[in-house]
Motif scaffolding. Sequence first.
Motif, PDB file in Angstrom:
ATOM      1  N   ARG A   4       0.817  -1.466   0.229  1.00 54.07           N
ATOM      2  CA  ARG A   4       0.066  -0.009   0.120  1.00 54.07           C
ATOM      3  C   ARG A   4       1.146   1.236   0.063  1.00 54.07           C
ATOM      4  O   ARG A   4       0.382   1.924  -1.093  1.00 54.07           O
ATOM      5  N   LYS A   5       2.404   1.378   0.304  1.00 52.60           N
ATOM      6  CA  LYS A   5       2.031   2.594   0.886  1.00 52.60           C
ATOM      7  C   LYS A   5       3.393   2.053  -1.002  1.00 52.60           C
ATOM      8  O   LYS A   5       3.712   3.957  -0.967  1.00 52.60           O
ATOM      9  N   VAL A   6       3.984   2.014  -1.155  1.00 50.65           N
ATOM     10  CA  VAL A   6       4.443   1.500  -2.561  1.00 50.65           C
ATOM     11  C   VAL A   6       3.399   2.325  -3.995  1.00 50.65           C
ATOM     12  O   VAL A   6       3.499   3.163  -4.455  1.00 50.65           O
ATOM     13  N   ALA A   7       2.212   1.611  -3.641  1.00 46.41           N
ATOM     14  CA  ALA A   7       1.161   1.413  -3.809  1.00 46.41           C
ATOM     15  C   ALA A   7       0.752   3.565  -4.279  1.00 46.41           C
ATOM     16  O   ALA A   7       0.536   4.012  -5.249  1.00 46.41           O
ATOM     17  N   ALA A   8       0.846   3.693  -3.007  1.00 38.88           N
ATOM     18  CA  ALA A   8       0.442   5.429  -2.354  1.00 38.88           C
ATOM     19  C   ALA A   8       1.126   6.515  -3.067  1.00 38.88           C
ATOM     20  O   ALA A   8       1.254   7.273  -3.407  1.00 38.88           O
ATOM     21  N   ARG A  11       0.394   6.497  -6.856  1.00 41.65           N
ATOM     22  CA  ARG A  11      -0.313   7.113  -7.067  1.00 41.65           C
ATOM     23  C   ARG A  11      -0.002   9.116  -7.223  1.00 41.65           C
ATOM     24  O   ARG A  11      -0.149   9.928  -8.065  1.00 41.65           O
ATOM     25  N   ARG A  12       1.366   9.190  -5.561  1.00 42.53           N
ATOM     26  CA  ARG A  12       1.822  10.588  -6.160  1.00 42.53           C
ATOM     27  C   ARG A  12       2.747  11.259  -6.867  1.00 42.53           C
ATOM     28  O   ARG A  12       2.596  11.853  -7.574  1.00 42.53           O
ATOM     29  N   ALA A  13       3.357  10.361  -7.580  1.00 46.78           N
ATOM     30  CA  ALA A  13       4.385  10.100  -8.232  1.00 46.78           C
ATOM     31  C   ALA A  13       3.483  10.640  -9.403  1.00 46.78           C
ATOM     32  O   ALA A  13       3.793  11.647 -10.102  1.00 46.78           O
ATOM     33  N   ARG A  18       1.933  14.201 -13.641  1.00 47.66           N
ATOM     34  CA  ARG A  18       0.447  14.957 -14.669  1.00 47.66           C
ATOM     35  C   ARG A  18       0.091  16.674 -14.378  1.00 47.66           C
ATOM     36  O   ARG A  18       0.041  17.622 -14.803  1.00 47.66           O
ATOM     37  N   ARG A  19       0.204  17.372 -11.979  1.00 47.29           N
ATOM     38  CA  ARG A  19       0.592  18.296 -12.706  1.00 47.29           C
ATOM     39  C   ARG A  19       1.376  19.100 -13.326  1.00 47.29           C
ATOM     40  O   ARG A  19       0.683  20.584 -13.737  1.00 47.29           O
ATOM     41  N   ASN A  20       2.891  18.811 -13.171  1.00 42.29           N
ATOM     42  CA  ASN A  20       3.900  19.769 -14.709  1.00 42.29           C
ATOM     43  C   ASN A  20       3.850  19.580 -15.397  1.00 42.29           C
ATOM     44  O   ASN A  20       3.599  20.925 -15.578  1.00 42.29           O
ATOM     45  N   ARG A  21       2.381  19.035 -15.649  1.00 44.11           N
ATOM     46  CA  ARG A  21       2.550  18.640 -16.822  1.00 44.11           C
ATOM     47  C   ARG A  21       1.619  19.732 -17.545  1.00 44.11           C
ATOM     48  O   ARG A  21       2.014  20.396 -18.581  1.00 44.11           O
ATOM     49  N   MET A  22       0.479  19.446 -16.532  1.00 42.55           N
ATOM     50  CA  MET A  22      -0.818  20.673 -16.697  1.00 42.55           C
ATOM     51  C   MET A  22       0.243  22.311 -16.194  1.00 42.55           C
ATOM     52  O   MET A  22      -0.733  22.610 -16.879  1.00 42.55           O
ATOM     53  N   LEU A  23       0.630  22.835 -15.600  1.00 43.06           N
ATOM     54  CA  LEU A  23       0.967  23.665 -15.630  1.00 43.06           C
ATOM     55  C   LEU A  23       2.025  23.656 -16.588  1.00 43.06           C
ATOM     56  O   LEU A  23       2.046  25.107 -17.060  1.00 43.06           O
TER      57      LEU A  23
END
Length: 144
Positions: A4-8, A11-13, A18-23
């Motif tokens: 779960r920690k690895v999956a989280a 997901r954060r990465a 996605r946010r960096n590409r949107m910006l």
Amino acid sequence: KEERKVAAAERRATAAERRNRMLAGEDKYLLPRDKGPVRAYVRDIVDARRNLVGLFMPLALVLIMAMFVSPALQAIVTLAMLIMMMFMAIEGVWLGRKINNQVRERFPDTPDGGFKLGWYAFVRASQIRKLRAPKPRVRPGDAI
């Protein structure tokens, strides 16, 4: 638990990417309100000029803080805020009309325009430049 920690973390990465590409302004990652060449053109027009409406938030904070300093200043501060809002409304109408005229010249067959496009420009202009998303591609004073 470790999975779960690895999956989280993954997901954060992914979300950060996605946010960096949107910006950065990549059309695939933009919100629906920001997609398309017309909206990119409007963003460039707004970002290439200095807007009085962009000073609203800093001035509003200063005026609100001034209200707490002295009760005698409250009437003056209230009047100053009303005048500031009047100038914002005038600049918003002017900016919306200017944007719509320029978009009609550059993209004559686009269905995008009118109040919606003017509102988009006004909201973009009212944001503090460093907090705008997607980030500005042009500097103030650049030719579009």
